[in-house]
Every structure is written in structure tokens, then in C-alpha cells.
Design a protein around this motif. Structure first.
Motif, PDB file in Angstrom:
ATOM      1  N   GLY A  10     -27.318 -18.164  26.024  1.00 30.40           N
ATOM      2  CA  GLY A  10     -26.626 -19.287  26.623  1.00 30.40           C
ATOM      3  C   GLY A  10     -26.562 -19.199  28.133  1.00 30.40           C
ATOM      4  O   GLY A  10     -25.827 -19.947  28.771  1.00 30.40           O
ATOM      5  N   LEU A  11     -27.332 -18.274  28.735  1.00 33.59           N
ATOM      6  CA  LEU A  11     -27.267 -18.096  30.180  1.00 33.59           C
ATOM      7  C   LEU A  11     -27.947 -19.236  30.938  1.00 33.59           C
ATOM      8  O   LEU A  11     -27.743 -19.375  32.130  1.00 33.59           O
ATOM      9  CB  LEU A  11     -27.915 -16.760  30.570  1.00 33.59           C
ATOM     10  CG  LEU A  11     -27.116 -15.524  30.148  1.00 33.59           C
ATOM     11  CD1 LEU A  11     -27.853 -14.262  30.561  1.00 33.59           C
ATOM     12  CD2 LEU A  11     -25.729 -15.534  30.757  1.00 33.59           C
ATOM     13  N   SER A  12     -28.748 -20.029  30.247  1.00 37.17           N
ATOM     14  CA  SER A  12     -29.418 -21.133  30.924  1.00 37.17           C
ATOM     15  C   SER A  12     -28.547 -22.386  30.953  1.00 37.17           C
ATOM     16  O   SER A  12     -28.920 -23.383  31.543  1.00 37.17           O
ATOM     17  CB  SER A  12     -30.750 -21.446  30.243  1.00 37.17           C
ATOM     18  OG  SER A  12     -30.528 -21.752  28.889  1.00 37.17           O
ATOM     19  N   SER A  13     -27.373 -22.318  30.303  1.00 37.72           N
ATOM     20  CA  SER A  13     -26.458 -23.454  30.329  1.00 37.72           C
ATOM     21  C   SER A  13     -25.762 -23.518  31.693  1.00 37.72           C
ATOM     22  O   SER A  13     -25.712 -22.518  32.402  1.00 37.72           O
ATOM     23  CB  SER A  13     -25.417 -23.307  29.223  1.00 37.72           C
ATOM     24  OG  SER A  13     -24.571 -22.217  29.518  1.00 37.72           O
ATOM     25  N   PRO A  14     -25.228 -24.683  32.045  1.00 41.60           N
ATOM     26  CA  PRO A  14     -24.507 -24.791  33.334  1.00 41.60           C
ATOM     27  C   PRO A  14     -23.375 -23.773  33.448  1.00 41.60           C
ATOM     28  O   PRO A  14     -23.163 -23.197  34.503  1.00 41.60           O
ATOM     29  CB  PRO A  14     -23.958 -26.218  33.314  1.00 41.60           C
ATOM     30  CG  PRO A  14     -24.892 -26.961  32.429  1.00 41.60           C
ATOM     31  CD  PRO A  14     -25.344 -25.969  31.379  1.00 41.60           C
ATOM     32  N   LEU A  15     -22.665 -23.539  32.352  1.00 40.39           N
ATOM     33  CA  LEU A  15     -21.572 -22.562  32.375  1.00 40.39           C
ATOM     34  C   LEU A  15     -22.115 -21.164  32.626  1.00 40.39           C
ATOM     35  O   LEU A  15     -21.549 -20.400  33.419  1.00 40.39           O
ATOM     36  CB  LEU A  15     -20.807 -22.604  31.042  1.00 40.39           C
ATOM     37  CG  LEU A  15     -19.616 -21.639  30.971  1.00 40.39           C
ATOM     38  CD1 LEU A  15     -18.588 -22.002  32.043  1.00 40.39           C
ATOM     39  CD2 LEU A  15     -18.986 -21.681  29.592  1.00 40.39           C
ATOM     40  N   GLY A  16     -23.231 -20.850  31.996  1.00 46.53           N
ATOM     41  CA  GLY A  16     -23.846 -19.537  32.202  1.00 46.53           C
ATOM     42  C   GLY A  16     -24.269 -19.339  33.641  1.00 46.53           C
ATOM     43  O   GLY A  16     -24.061 -18.278  34.219  1.00 46.53           O
ATOM     44  N   LYS A  17     -24.863 -20.387  34.230  1.00 44.21           N
ATOM     45  CA  LYS A  17     -25.265 -20.310  35.642  1.00 44.21           C
ATOM     46  C   LYS A  17     -24.050 -20.114  36.535  1.00 44.21           C
ATOM     47  O   LYS A  17     -24.082 -19.364  37.508  1.00 44.21           O
ATOM     48  CB  LYS A  17     -25.999 -21.591  36.042  1.00 44.21           C
ATOM     49  CG  LYS A  17     -27.395 -21.687  35.447  1.00 44.21           C
ATOM     50  CD  LYS A  17     -28.165 -22.808  36.132  1.00 44.21           C
ATOM     51  CE  LYS A  17     -29.601 -22.875  35.652  1.00 44.21           C
ATOM     52  NZ  LYS A  17     -29.771 -23.581  34.401  1.00 44.21           N
TER      53      LYS A  17
END
Length: 41
Positions: A10-17
């Protein structure tokens, strides 16, 4: 391509970024404070 597949972490999600950016910013700030404190002695 690997980059186009779904990221299981899930690191590519906005929250992950946002989390990664916050961690990087914290590391930079702590490193600068450490260097500043060493310089001040």
C-alpha cells in the motif's frame, strides 16, 4: 512490468506517500539537529 502491479504494502497509495514523506522529513530534521548540536560544542 512490476511497477504497474498492485502494491501489496500500500506504499503507492497517497497515504503511503504521505507517511514516507513524513518519515524522510523527520530523519532529515533529526540529522540536522544532531549536526547542529555537535557544531555548537
Amino acid at each position: 512490468m512490476l511497477l504497474l502491479q498492485a502494491d501489496p504494502t500500500g506504499l503507492s497509495s497517497p497515504l503511503g506517500k504521505l507517511v514516507i514523506a513524513a518519515i524522510l522529513l523527520t530523519v532529515v530534521v533529526l540529522a540536522l539537529r544532531h549536526l547542529w548540536n555537535r557544531r555548537g560544542r
